[in-house]
Design a protein around this motif. Structure first.
Motif, mmCIF file in Angstrom:
data_model
loop_
_atom_site.group_PDB
_atom_site.id
_atom_site.type_symbol
_atom_site.label_atom_id
_atom_site.label_comp_id
_atom_site.label_asym_id
_atom_site.label_seq_id
_atom_site.Cartn_x
_atom_site.Cartn_y
_atom_site.Cartn_z
ATOM 1 N N ASP A 13 0.824 -1.207 0.000
ATOM 2 C CA ASP A 13 0.000 0.000 0.000
ATOM 3 C C ASP A 13 0.862 1.262 0.000
ATOM 4 O O ASP A 13 0.547 2.243 -0.680
ATOM 5 N N MET A 14 1.960 1.247 0.748
ATOM 6 C CA MET A 14 2.850 2.406 0.771
ATOM 7 C C MET A 14 3.449 2.652 -0.612
ATOM 8 O O MET A 14 3.633 3.792 -1.021
ATOM 9 N N LEU A 16 2.000 2.033 -3.433
ATOM 10 C CA LEU A 16 0.941 2.672 -4.216
ATOM 11 C C LEU A 16 0.859 4.160 -3.911
ATOM 12 O O LEU A 16 0.749 4.991 -4.812
ATOM 13 N N ILE A 17 0.894 4.507 -2.631
ATOM 14 C CA ILE A 17 0.831 5.912 -2.242
ATOM 15 C C ILE A 17 2.029 6.666 -2.804
ATOM 16 O O ILE A 17 1.883 7.733 -3.403
ATOM 17 N N ASN A 20 1.830 7.341 -6.509
ATOM 18 C CA ASN A 20 0.828 8.319 -6.928
ATOM 19 C C ASN A 20 1.014 9.716 -6.355
ATOM 20 O O ASN A 20 0.450 10.669 -6.873
ATOM 21 N N ASN A 134 -3.793 2.778 6.461
ATOM 22 C CA ASN A 134 -2.966 2.896 5.270
ATOM 23 C C ASN A 134 -3.718 2.405 4.038
ATOM 24 O O ASN A 134 -3.672 3.036 2.975
ATOM 25 N N LYS A 135 -4.423 1.288 4.176
ATOM 26 C CA LYS A 135 -5.200 0.744 3.064
ATOM 27 C C LYS A 135 -6.298 1.723 2.658
ATOM 28 O O LYS A 135 -6.521 1.958 1.472
ATOM 29 N N ALA A 138 -4.637 4.491 0.748
ATOM 30 C CA ALA A 138 -4.192 4.025 -0.558
ATOM 31 C C ALA A 138 -5.370 3.894 -1.520
ATOM 32 O O ALA A 138 -5.268 4.281 -2.695
ATOM 33 N N GLU A 139 -6.482 3.352 -1.031
ATOM 34 C CA GLU A 139 -7.666 3.214 -1.874
ATOM 35 C C GLU A 139 -8.193 4.579 -2.291
ATOM 36 O O GLU A 139 -8.588 4.784 -3.446
ATOM 37 N N THR A 142 -5.490 6.170 -4.837
ATOM 38 C CA THR A 142 -5.365 5.484 -6.132
ATOM 39 C C THR A 142 -6.706 5.251 -6.818
ATOM 40 O O THR A 142 -6.729 4.920 -8.008
#
Length: 144
Positions: A13-14, A16-17, A20, A134-135, A138-139, A142
């Motif tokens: 997840d990190m 992904l962050i 982006n 965090n999830k 991230a959601e 993203t």
């Protein structure tokens, strides 16, 4: 190990962050004498086998001439190979060498060790809460 799985999920997840929102130098790449951009190119070639200069430029949002310079350096270091397309001699396809694949594995190991060490600051309940938050972030960031 449930804790290890949670840490791996947070790491994903990190990433992904980070992808982006901003770009941060990979310290593990520095240890192996690779710059941030070189590491980005190697990882992009790893994920997009047979990609070319133009595709990498679009993927990384940098100019084809910049990609060419980076690729030249990685070829000189023995980390990438260029192969001409038999149908179009102007087109090339890039591949990781065995050494590059090994370096990427080592970078991933070092990164995982650093992340695991960082998360030692949290107890299991805090870690679970952080993973959930965090999830959620991230959601949101993203759109997934």
């Amino acid at each position: 190990m449930i804790r290890q799985k949670v840490i791996e999920d947070i790491h994903n997840d990190m990433c992904l962050i980070k992808h982006n929102m901003f770009s941060v130098a990979h310290t593990a790449g520095d240890v192996l004498a690779l710059g941030h951009t070189q590491l980005m190119v190697l990882r992009a070639v790893e994920k997009n086998k047979g990609t070319g200069i133009k595709d990498l430029a679009n993927l990384l949002n940098i100019s084809p001439s910049a990609v060419t310079q980076i690729v030249d350096g990685l070829v000189e270091k023995g980390l990438l190979t260029r192969e001409m397309d038999l149908k179009d001699r102007r087109a090339i396809s890039l591949s990781l060498t065995a050494e590059a694949s090994g370096r990427i594995v080592e970078i991933k190991k070092q990164t995982t060790l650093k992340i695991v060490a960082a998360f030692d600051a949290l107890n299991d309940d805090e870690l679970a809460m952080f993973a959930l938050l965090n999830k959620k972030l991230a959601e949101k960031i993203t759109g997934n």
